[in-house]
Design an enzyme around this catalytic site. Structure first.
Site, PDB file in Angstrom:
ATOM      1  N   SER A  15       0.815  -1.215   0.000  1.00 14.76           N
ATOM      2  CA  SER A  15       0.000   0.000   0.000  1.00 14.76           C
ATOM      3  C   SER A  15       0.851   1.269   0.000  1.00 14.76           C
ATOM      4  O   SER A  15       0.577   2.211  -0.743  1.00 14.76           O
ATOM      5  CB  SER A  15      -0.929  -0.005   1.209  1.00 14.76           C
ATOM      6  OG  SER A  15      -1.812  -1.107   1.162  1.00 14.76           O
ATOM      7  N   GLY A  16       1.888   1.299   0.842  1.00 13.67           N
ATOM      8  CA  GLY A  16       2.729   2.481   0.923  1.00 13.67           C
ATOM      9  C   GLY A  16       3.571   2.695  -0.318  1.00 13.67           C
ATOM     10  O   GLY A  16       3.670   3.802  -0.855  1.00 13.67           O
ATOM     11  N   GLU A  35       8.069  -5.634  -6.924  1.00 11.96           N
ATOM     12  CA  GLU A  35       7.455  -6.396  -5.834  1.00 11.96           C
ATOM     13  C   GLU A  35       7.890  -7.850  -5.960  1.00 11.96           C
ATOM     14  O   GLU A  35       7.807  -8.450  -7.037  1.00 11.96           O
ATOM     15  CB  GLU A  35       5.931  -6.285  -5.889  1.00 11.96           C
ATOM     16  CG  GLU A  35       5.175  -7.265  -5.016  1.00 11.96           C
ATOM     17  CD  GLU A  35       5.537  -7.184  -3.543  1.00 11.96           C
ATOM     18  OE1 GLU A  35       5.665  -8.258  -2.913  1.00 11.96           O
ATOM     19  OE2 GLU A  35       5.696  -6.054  -3.032  1.00 11.96           O
ATOM     20  N   CYS A  43      -1.258  -5.991   3.514  1.00 13.00           N
ATOM     21  CA  CYS A  43      -2.667  -5.671   3.772  1.00 13.00           C
ATOM     22  C   CYS A  43      -3.592  -6.388   2.809  1.00 13.00           C
ATOM     23  O   CYS A  43      -4.550  -7.046   3.216  1.00 13.00           O
ATOM     24  CB  CYS A  43      -2.885  -4.166   3.699  1.00 13.00           C
ATOM     25  SG  CYS A  43      -4.596  -3.685   4.006  1.00 13.00           S
ATOM     26  N   CYS A  48      -4.962  -7.253   6.225  1.00 13.28           N
ATOM     27  CA  CYS A  48      -6.232  -6.586   6.535  1.00 13.28           C
ATOM     28  C   CYS A  48      -7.429  -7.118   5.756  1.00 13.28           C
ATOM     29  O   CYS A  48      -8.464  -7.427   6.336  1.00 13.28           O
ATOM     30  CB  CYS A  48      -6.125  -5.080   6.259  1.00 13.28           C
ATOM     31  SG  CYS A  48      -4.527  -4.332   6.544  1.00 13.28           S
ATOM     32  N   LYS A  51      -8.247 -10.994   6.147  1.00 20.84           N
ATOM     33  CA  LYS A  51      -8.620 -11.174   7.552  1.00 20.84           C
ATOM     34  C   LYS A  51     -10.024 -10.647   7.813  1.00 20.84           C
ATOM     35  O   LYS A  51     -10.843 -11.310   8.468  1.00 20.84           O
ATOM     36  CB  LYS A  51      -7.619 -10.447   8.442  1.00 20.84           C
ATOM     37  CG  LYS A  51      -7.974 -10.438   9.918  1.00 20.84           C
ATOM     38  CD  LYS A  51      -7.096  -9.437  10.666  1.00 20.84           C
ATOM     39  CE  LYS A  51      -7.378  -8.023  10.218  1.00 20.84           C
ATOM     40  NZ  LYS A  51      -6.503  -7.021  10.857  1.00 20.84           N
ATOM     41  N   GLY A 175      -0.061 -16.000  21.248  1.00 29.20           N
ATOM     42  CA  GLY A 175       0.183 -14.568  21.149  1.00 29.20           C
ATOM     43  C   GLY A 175      -0.922 -13.795  21.831  1.00 29.20           C
ATOM     44  O   GLY A 175      -1.984 -14.342  22.146  1.00 29.20           O
ATOM     45  N   TYR A 178      -3.046  -8.005  18.369  1.00 32.87           N
ATOM     46  CA  TYR A 178      -4.300  -7.952  17.622  1.00 32.87           C
ATOM     47  C   TYR A 178      -4.435  -9.103  16.623  1.00 32.87           C
ATOM     48  O   TYR A 178      -5.545  -9.608  16.408  1.00 32.87           O
ATOM     49  CB  TYR A 178      -4.459  -6.598  16.930  1.00 32.87           C
ATOM     50  CG  TYR A 178      -3.514  -6.330  15.783  1.00 32.87           C
ATOM     51  CD1 TYR A 178      -3.882  -6.603  14.475  1.00 32.87           C
ATOM     52  CD2 TYR A 178      -2.249  -5.775  16.006  1.00 32.87           C
ATOM     53  CE1 TYR A 178      -3.029  -6.352  13.417  1.00 32.87           C
ATOM     54  CE2 TYR A 178      -1.397  -5.520  14.953  1.00 32.87           C
ATOM     55  CZ  TYR A 178      -1.785  -5.813  13.660  1.00 32.87           C
ATOM     56  OH  TYR A 178      -0.936  -5.568  12.621  1.00 32.87           O
ATOM     57  N   VAL A 181      -5.588 -12.209  18.631  1.00 27.78           N
ATOM     58  CA  VAL A 181      -6.969 -12.067  19.096  1.00 27.78           C
ATOM     59  C   VAL A 181      -7.946 -12.194  17.925  1.00 27.78           C
ATOM     60  O   VAL A 181      -9.007 -12.834  18.040  1.00 27.78           O
ATOM     61  CB  VAL A 181      -7.145 -10.722  19.823  1.00 27.78           C
ATOM     62  CG1 VAL A 181      -8.608 -10.462  20.145  1.00 27.78           C
ATOM     63  CG2 VAL A 181      -6.316 -10.702  21.110  1.00 27.78           C
ATOM     64  N   GLU A 182      -7.588 -11.606  16.794  1.00 24.52           N
ATOM     65  CA  GLU A 182      -8.472 -11.670  15.632  1.00 24.52           C
ATOM     66  C   GLU A 182      -8.608 -13.089  15.103  1.00 24.52           C
ATOM     67  O   GLU A 182      -9.720 -13.554  14.810  1.00 24.52           O
ATOM     68  CB  GLU A 182      -7.951 -10.731  14.543  1.00 24.52           C
ATOM     69  CG  GLU A 182      -8.140  -9.263  14.903  1.00 24.52           C
ATOM     70  CD  GLU A 182      -7.399  -8.313  13.980  1.00 24.52           C
ATOM     71  OE1 GLU A 182      -7.734  -7.116  13.977  1.00 24.52           O
ATOM     72  OE2 GLU A 182      -6.465  -8.764  13.269  1.00 24.52           O
ATOM     73  N   ARG A 205      -1.393  -5.771  24.841  1.00 26.09           N
ATOM     74  CA  ARG A 205      -0.450  -4.894  25.546  1.00 26.09           C
ATOM     75  C   ARG A 205      -0.334  -3.567  24.814  1.00 26.09           C
ATOM     76  O   ARG A 205      -0.227  -3.505  23.603  1.00 26.09           O
ATOM     77  CB  ARG A 205       0.919  -5.571  25.634  1.00 26.09           C
ATOM     78  CG  ARG A 205       1.991  -4.753  26.342  1.00 26.09           C
ATOM     79  CD  ARG A 205       3.219  -5.612  26.592  1.00 26.09           C
ATOM     80  NE  ARG A 205       3.774  -6.135  25.349  1.00 26.09           N
ATOM     81  CZ  ARG A 205       4.690  -5.506  24.600  1.00 26.09           C
ATOM     82  NH1 ARG A 205       5.133  -4.319  24.975  1.00 26.09           N
ATOM     83  NH2 ARG A 205       5.152  -6.064  23.490  1.00 26.09           N
ATOM     84  N   HIS A 436     -30.412   8.921  18.213  1.00 27.71           N
ATOM     85  CA  HIS A 436     -31.058   7.852  18.988  1.00 27.71           C
ATOM     86  C   HIS A 436     -31.967   7.011  18.099  1.00 27.71           C
ATOM     87  O   HIS A 436     -32.618   7.540  17.202  1.00 27.71           O
ATOM     88  CB  HIS A 436     -31.868   8.495  20.103  1.00 27.71           C
ATOM     89  CG  HIS A 436     -32.516   7.523  21.025  1.00 27.71           C
ATOM     90  ND1 HIS A 436     -31.817   6.803  21.973  1.00 27.71           N
ATOM     91  CD2 HIS A 436     -33.817   7.136  21.140  1.00 27.71           C
ATOM     92  CE1 HIS A 436     -32.652   6.023  22.634  1.00 27.71           C
ATOM     93  NE2 HIS A 436     -33.868   6.210  22.147  1.00 27.71           N
ATOM     94  N   GLU A 441     -24.333   7.192  20.400  1.00 26.55           N
ATOM     95  CA  GLU A 441     -24.821   8.339  21.158  1.00 26.55           C
ATOM     96  C   GLU A 441     -24.266   8.372  22.579  1.00 26.55           C
ATOM     97  O   GLU A 441     -24.219   9.437  23.212  1.00 26.55           O
ATOM     98  CB  GLU A 441     -26.341   8.340  21.202  1.00 26.55           C
ATOM     99  CG  GLU A 441     -26.955   7.219  22.024  1.00 26.55           C
ATOM    100  CD  GLU A 441     -28.482   7.276  22.047  1.00 26.55           C
ATOM    101  OE1 GLU A 441     -29.034   8.292  22.505  1.00 26.55           O
ATOM    102  OE2 GLU A 441     -29.103   6.288  21.604  1.00 26.55           O
TER     103      GLU A 441
END
Length: 455
Positions: A15-16, A35, A43, A48, A51, A175, A178, A181-182, A205, A436, A441
């Site tokens: 991406s960068g 590349e 990503c 990203c 995932k 681990g 993120y 956990v994902e 952490r 609402h 909110e």
């Protein structure tokens, strides 16, 4: 620039790198990008995007269950096809990779495939072909890191998890960041018996402490077996499974072990040291605020610099570099107040300072916090809860941080991030009309700060 094949040679088509190459080309620079694997980088290819697609897939089992409370029935019952998910994911990734490549060629950049190595500060070796460039941009990202204990080669990383031939029946995710956990949420949501083992005292952490503890409780409700302060001693093959020996001597067998134990910058065997480019102890390219390395005409952006390893950050860094160097429009990407998300289940959204960091920097704080069961689950009976928290500087009343765990947290925090970035005060949050009924909110209706623990 006379004497060189290219004004800019970008190493890395993520991406960068793609953003930097495309913008530099539109400014009139003669640009080449190479590349090693597939355009799109971490990503798009192995991070990203796939995932998030897997997260969507894994959440449907709860959606089917919840639908019954709203009058919907599935007479035959839902069935899941792992192979179809992987195939559809691969098709989408192929499409996106092509778009990244096309963005460069449409801008006029030359596109190559292959691993690049510097032979001197201005020369890139690409499989035996040599190209010279006035400026070189390193945008090679990072890669998963494996532990060194015996049998680690039997486990997989997030890279391989996207291409498993079969869905395991029982998985150990190692681990606490993120990625761990994902993936624990993904496997658990797809019906896999999932253990998440982390050597630390709590997952995530560096995130706000309340957020960390709240999420740990929520993923436990969903059936993930979270084991904190747990380390591995080694792995060995056990028939078709993998026998895991934990540091405390316990042994268990899993169908698959996924390591999500950190990432390291991709700088090995690139010739950077020989070209004079300084690297830190982790192998990251050391850069200044303009992404310039220790060699004046060599720059680096994204995860390879190990600053903030997020795709939007790499894109901004690449854009700033191209505008500054080739567009006569100098600007710097700010690494302050960068929002982030964890696509756990439930998801996390956060921007600004954690309570712990804010106390260290600002002293007295006002903390506003709420936890509630979302309206949706008043009918489903599901015990999932949402957490929202504002960290406010007491003296100025500026909102220093906003944190959320719950449905749509990343979407909500993206909007809240605008206010935090602008330096909005709690009074301005209070003056904003609530929409609402929504979860969002709550961020503009929090009125009573928690008691100060120091008072």
């Amino acid at each position: 620039m006379s004497g060189y094949d290219y004004d800019l040679f970008v190493i890395g088509g993520g991406s960068g790198g793609v953003r930097a190459g495309r913008i530099a080309a539109t400014h009139g620079a003669k640009v080449a990008v190479t590349e090693e694997y597939r355009y799109g980088g971490t990503c798009v290819i192995r991070g990203c995007i796939p995932k998030k697609l897997f997260v969507y897939a894994s959440h449907f089992h709860e959606d089917f269950e919840d639908a019954a409370a709203y009058g919907w029935t599935l007479p035959a019952g839902p069935r899941f096809d792992w192979g179809r998910l992987v195939a559809n994911k691969d098709k989408e990734i192929e499409r996106l990779s092509g778009l990244y490549r096309k963005a460069l060629t449409s801008a006029g950049a030359d596109v190559f495939e292959g691993r690049a190595r510097l032979t001197d500060p201005h020369t890139v070796d690409l499989g035996g072909r040599h190209f010279t460039a006035a400026r070189i941009l390193i945008a090679t990202g990072g890669r998963p890191q494996r532990p060194t204990h015996p049998g680690a080669e039997l486990g997989i990383t997030s890279n391989e998890a996207f291409h498993l031939e079969h869905l395991p029946g029982r998985v150990l995710v190692v681990g606490g960041g993120y990625i761990a956990v994902e993936f624990a949420g993904i496997f658990n949501g797809l019906g896999v018996k999932t253990v998440l083992a982390y050597r630390g005292e709590q997952i995530l952490r560096g995130f706000d402490k309340d957020l960390r503890h709240f999420l740990a409780a929520e993923i436990g409700k969903k059936g993930i077996d979270l084991r904190l302060e747990t380390s591995l001693k080694g792995l060995k093959r056990d028939g078709a499974g993998i026998a895991v020996e934990f540091a405390d001597g316990r042994q268990e067998t899993f169908d698959q072990v996924l390591y999500a134990t950190g990432r390291v910058p991709n700088t090995e065997k690139m010739g950077l040291e020989a070209a004079g480019v300084a690297l830190d102890a982790q192998g990251a390219v050391v850069v200044d605020d303009d992404s310039r390395s220790s060699v004046g005409h060599i720059f680096a952006i994204g995860d390879v610099t190990n600053r903030i390893n997020l795709t939007p950050v790499a894109i901004r860094e690449g854009h700033a570099f191209a505008d500054t160097v080739f567009g006569n429009k100098p600007w710097r990407m700010s690494h302050e107040t960068v929002p982030s998300a964890v696509f756990s289940q439930p998801p996390v959204g956060t921007v600004g300072l954690s309570e712990e960091t804010a106390r260290g920097r600002h002293g007295a704080l006002d903390i506003y916090k709420t936890s509630f069961r979302p309206l949706k689950h008043t009918l489903t009976g599901r015990e999932e809860r949402t957490l929202m928290k504002l960290v406010v500087d007491r003296a100025s009343q500026r909102v220093l941080g906003a944190h959320m765990v719950g449905a749509d947290a990343p979407e909500i925090i993206q909007a809240i991030a605008i206010a935090v970035k602008m330096g909005a005060t709690k009074t301005q949050f209070d003056a904003t009309m609530a929409l609402h009924p929504t979860a969002a909110e709550e961020f503009v209706t929090l009125r009573t700060p928690e008691p100060d623990p120091k008072s």
